[in-house]
Design a protein around this motif. Structure first.
Motif, PDB file in Angstrom:
ATOM      1  N   ILE A 250       0.873  -1.177   0.000  1.00 21.11           N
ATOM      2  CA  ILE A 250       0.000   0.000   0.000  1.00 21.11           C
ATOM      3  C   ILE A 250       0.905   1.220   0.000  1.00 21.11           C
ATOM      4  N   ASN A 251       0.783   2.005  -1.052  1.00 24.13           N
ATOM      5  CA  ASN A 251       1.688   3.124  -1.289  1.00 24.13           C
ATOM      6  C   ASN A 251       0.948   4.424  -0.988  1.00 24.13           C
ATOM      7  N   SER A 252       1.355   5.095   0.090  1.00 16.65           N
ATOM      8  CA  SER A 252       0.668   6.308   0.531  1.00 16.65           C
ATOM      9  C   SER A 252       1.362   7.588   0.082  1.00 16.65           C
ATOM     10  N   VAL A 253       2.435   7.466  -0.684  1.00 15.97           N
ATOM     11  CA  VAL A 253       3.216   8.639  -1.082  1.00 15.97           C
ATOM     12  C   VAL A 253       2.450   9.431  -2.139  1.00 15.97           C
ATOM     13  N   ALA A 254       2.281  10.719  -1.905  1.00 15.53           N
ATOM     14  CA  ALA A 254       1.510  11.580  -2.812  1.00 15.53           C
ATOM     15  C   ALA A 254       2.415  12.470  -3.649  1.00 15.53           C
ATOM     16  N   VAL A 255       3.611  11.988  -3.949  1.00 18.02           N
ATOM     17  CA  VAL A 255       4.557  12.672  -4.829  1.00 18.02           C
ATOM     18  C   VAL A 255       4.919  11.712  -5.948  1.00 18.02           C
ATOM     19  N   ALA A 256       5.007  12.218  -7.183  1.00 18.69           N
ATOM     20  CA  ALA A 256       5.325  11.354  -8.314  1.00 18.69           C
ATOM     21  C   ALA A 256       6.656  10.648  -8.098  1.00 18.69           C
ATOM     22  N   HIS A 257       6.690   9.338  -8.329  1.00 26.41           N
ATOM     23  CA  HIS A 257       7.923   8.569  -8.171  1.00 26.41           C
ATOM     24  C   HIS A 257       7.849   7.301  -9.022  1.00 26.41           C
ATOM     25  N   ASP A 258       8.961   6.568  -9.082  1.00 21.06           N
ATOM     26  CA  ASP A 258       9.068   5.360  -9.895  1.00 21.06           C
ATOM     27  C   ASP A 258       8.335   4.215  -9.199  1.00 21.06           C
ATOM     28  N   LEU A 259       7.187   3.843  -9.727  1.00 22.42           N
ATOM     29  CA  LEU A 259       6.377   2.796  -9.114  1.00 22.42           C
ATOM     30  C   LEU A 259       7.013   1.417  -9.274  1.00 22.42           C
ATOM     31  N   ASP A 260       7.807   1.231 -10.328  1.00 17.94           N
ATOM     32  CA  ASP A 260       8.428  -0.076 -10.566  1.00 17.94           C
ATOM     33  C   ASP A 260       9.346  -0.494  -9.416  1.00 17.94           C
ATOM     34  N   THR A 261       9.910   0.500  -8.748  1.00 17.20           N
ATOM     35  CA  THR A 261      10.798   0.206  -7.619  1.00 17.20           C
ATOM     36  C   THR A 261      10.110  -0.684  -6.599  1.00 17.20           C
ATOM     37  N   TYR A 262       8.821  -0.438  -6.390  1.00 19.06           N
ATOM     38  CA  TYR A 262       8.071  -1.211  -5.403  1.00 19.06           C
ATOM     39  C   TYR A 262       7.339  -2.394  -6.023  1.00 19.06           C
ATOM     40  N   THR A 263       6.807  -2.216  -7.231  1.00 18.01           N
ATOM     41  CA  THR A 263       6.076  -3.312  -7.868  1.00 18.01           C
ATOM     42  C   THR A 263       6.950  -4.554  -8.013  1.00 18.01           C
ATOM     43  N   SER A 264       8.250  -4.371  -8.244  1.00 15.68           N
ATOM     44  CA  SER A 264       9.159  -5.513  -8.408  1.00 15.68           C
ATOM     45  C   SER A 264       9.340  -6.308  -7.118  1.00 15.68           C
ATOM     46  N   LEU A 265       8.885  -5.763  -6.009  1.00 16.52           N
ATOM     47  CA  LEU A 265       8.997  -6.479  -4.735  1.00 16.52           C
ATOM     48  C   LEU A 265       7.839  -7.445  -4.510  1.00 16.52           C
ATOM     49  N   LEU A 266       6.826  -7.413  -5.380  1.00 16.62           N
ATOM     50  CA  LEU A 266       5.644  -8.240  -5.195  1.00 16.62           C
ATOM     51  C   LEU A 266       5.901  -9.693  -5.578  1.00 16.62           C
ATOM     52  N   SER A 267       5.240 -10.578  -4.862  1.00 15.62           N
ATOM     53  CA  SER A 267       5.236 -11.992  -5.217  1.00 15.62           C
ATOM     54  C   SER A 267       4.230 -12.232  -6.340  1.00 15.62           C
ATOM     55  N   LEU A 268       4.112 -13.463  -6.784  1.00 12.80           N
ATOM     56  CA  LEU A 268       3.132 -13.815  -7.800  1.00 12.80           C
ATOM     57  C   LEU A 268       1.734 -13.408  -7.338  1.00 12.80           C
ATOM     58  N   ASP A 269       1.000 -12.711  -8.198  1.00 17.92           N
ATOM     59  CA  ASP A 269      -0.367 -12.248  -7.937  1.00 17.92           C
ATOM     60  C   ASP A 269      -0.434 -11.160  -6.865  1.00 17.92           C
ATOM     61  N   GLY A 270       0.694 -10.558  -6.547  1.00 21.25           N
ATOM     62  CA  GLY A 270       0.687  -9.473  -5.575  1.00 21.25           C
ATOM     63  C   GLY A 270       0.079  -8.201  -6.154  1.00 21.25           C
ATOM     64  N   ALA A 271      -0.333  -7.294  -5.259  1.00 17.89           N
ATOM     65  CA  ALA A 271      -0.960  -6.045  -5.677  1.00 17.89           C
ATOM     66  C   ALA A 271      -0.232  -4.859  -5.072  1.00 17.89           C
ATOM     67  N   HIS A 272       0.024  -3.862  -5.908  1.00 19.49           N
ATOM     68  CA  HIS A 272       0.609  -2.587  -5.491  1.00 19.49           C
ATOM     69  C   HIS A 272      -0.520  -1.559  -5.548  1.00 19.49           C
ATOM     70  N   VAL A 273      -0.976  -1.122  -4.384  1.00 18.01           N
ATOM     71  CA  VAL A 273      -2.169  -0.289  -4.285  1.00 18.01           C
ATOM     72  C   VAL A 273      -1.772   1.155  -3.977  1.00 18.01           C
ATOM     73  N   LEU A 274      -2.213   2.066  -4.831  1.00 12.81           N
ATOM     74  CA  LEU A 274      -1.929   3.491  -4.641  1.00 12.81           C
ATOM     75  C   LEU A 274      -3.093   4.151  -3.912  1.00 12.81           C
ATOM     76  N   VAL A 275      -2.792   4.863  -2.836  1.00  8.24           N
ATOM     77  CA  VAL A 275      -3.827   5.609  -2.108  1.00  8.24           C
ATOM     78  C   VAL A 275      -3.516   7.100  -2.043  1.00  8.24           C
ATOM     79  N   GLY A 276      -2.311   7.506  -2.457  1.00  5.48           N
ATOM     80  CA  GLY A 276      -1.958   8.920  -2.514  1.00  5.48           C
ATOM     81  C   GLY A 276      -2.184   9.461  -3.913  1.00  5.48           C
TER      82      GLY A 276
END
Length: 359
Positions: A250-276
């Protein structure tokens, strides 16, 4: 009509100032609430400064604007058809005060996704009379009972309960939707008003919590909040060590940044959820990064009425509140300035008793 006193933005550049305005008399299904505490959310700052005009608010900001959607207070009067509340009850109001009530999302308790548009607590047209809604930086509010929540925390905790009405449920909703709990490894990106609640809630739900921050100084704080691990996202080795291990981020950062940095940490079928919601778009994510792990990059808005009451009851049962700094209404501009610099641990809350001496 009754007279309410509050603080309002009169233009995108003018400082917040004292404002006297009218609240409607309670309709048959309305609750009149004396506001005791009001949390200060980044959304308040964005809206007051007109930064979401055309993005969140298609018709712009209607000034004067009274922000505030993390509200805790006491019921003082109810309409003739109100059955759930009585004068004297401690209650909360969050980001919404109405919705169509008829669409499939509303019928399922997901009013924030109302297909006809939710009525937000401020800067939205009232569905009955068309007047612009005004929020919690005031001494009283009138709200439809379906959007009022029962508070069962102790009275001495009420100020720290206020941020649960937005920050708390914003993190609770994706945690519940993506089944955070025992055996699940959850990443929380950003340790601020939203992120600190995400850490507390994910830990209480039984998940293994990994907090991500760019500030090494926040390591001890994150551990104290309940994180099992803390990762400095500027450390490539530390990030690489968590590649493919997280079920949910769950990504709460409300400043533009490289989302791939975190998405690559997900396991199979993982979800990267943006709330900011950043003022500028994030760089376009890599499709290969999603396809390679059947990963999802998605978003989540604040929870609906069912989730909000569920979250409040869960927090009361687990002794969870927000970490706050109390301020007087007169100090809101200082709070806005500090909040813009992330200089708060972790939520400002206005003591509305200070309105009695506000100029």
């Amino acid at each position: 009509m009754s007279i309410a006193r509050g603080y309002a933005a009169f233009s995108p550049t003018a400082p917040m100032a004292s404002h006297t305005f009218q609240r409607r008399d309670p309709r048959a299904d309305d609750v009149h609430i004396e506001i005791l505490f009001s949390g200060v959310c980044h959304s308040d700052l964005h809206t007051a400064h007109g930064e979401w005009d055309g993005l969140i608010y298609p018709n712009g900001t209607d000034y004067p604007l009274v922000p505030g959607h993390e509200i805790v207070g006491r019921v003082t009067a109810v309409g003739s058809k109100v059955t759930r509340f009585s004068p004297g009850d401690l209650v909360g109001v969050g980001t919404m005060v109405d919705s169509c009530g008829q669409c499939v999302n509303c019928r399922n308790g997901q009013e924030s996704y109302c297909l006809n548009g939710a009525t937000w607590t401020y800067n939205s047209p009232d569905r009955v009379d068309g007047t612009t809604t005004q929020g919690g930086y005031s001494d009283a509010i009138v709200v439809k009972q379906d959007f009022v929540f029962r508070i069962t925390h102790s009275e001495e905790q009420l100020a720290a309960v206020a941020p649960l009405l937005c920050a708390g449920v914003t993190m609770w909703s994706p945690l519940r939707h993506w089944a955070a709990g025992p055996g699940r490894k959850i990443g929380i990106v950003g340790i601020g008003g939203l992120g600190h609640m995400g850490i507390k809630l994910a830990r209480a739900l039984g998940a293994h919590v990994v907090a991500f921050t760019t500030s090494e100084s926040k390591r001890a704080d994150a551990l104290a909040l309940g994180a099992h691990e803390v990762v400095n996202s500027r450390d490539p080795d530390a990030m690489a060590a968590h590649a493919g291990t997280l079920d949910l981020i769950i990504n709460s950062v409300a400043v533009a940044h490289d989302l791939d940095t975190y998405t690559s940490l997900l396991s199979l079928d993982g979800a990267h959820v943006l709330v900011g919601i950043p003022a500028d778009p994030h760089p376009s994510p890599s499709v290969a990064n999603l396809i390679g792990g059947r990963r999802a990059l998605t978003g989540s808005l604040v929870g609906g009425t069912k989730e909000t009451q569920e979250m409040l009851d869960f927090c009361a049962g687990h002794g969870i509140t927000a970490d706050i700094e109390m301020i007087d209404m007169q100090d809101i501009e200082t709070a806005f300035s500090r909040m813009a610099k992330a200089d708060v641990k972790y939520r400002f809350v206005i003591d509305m008793a200070s309105m009695k001496t506000a100029a």
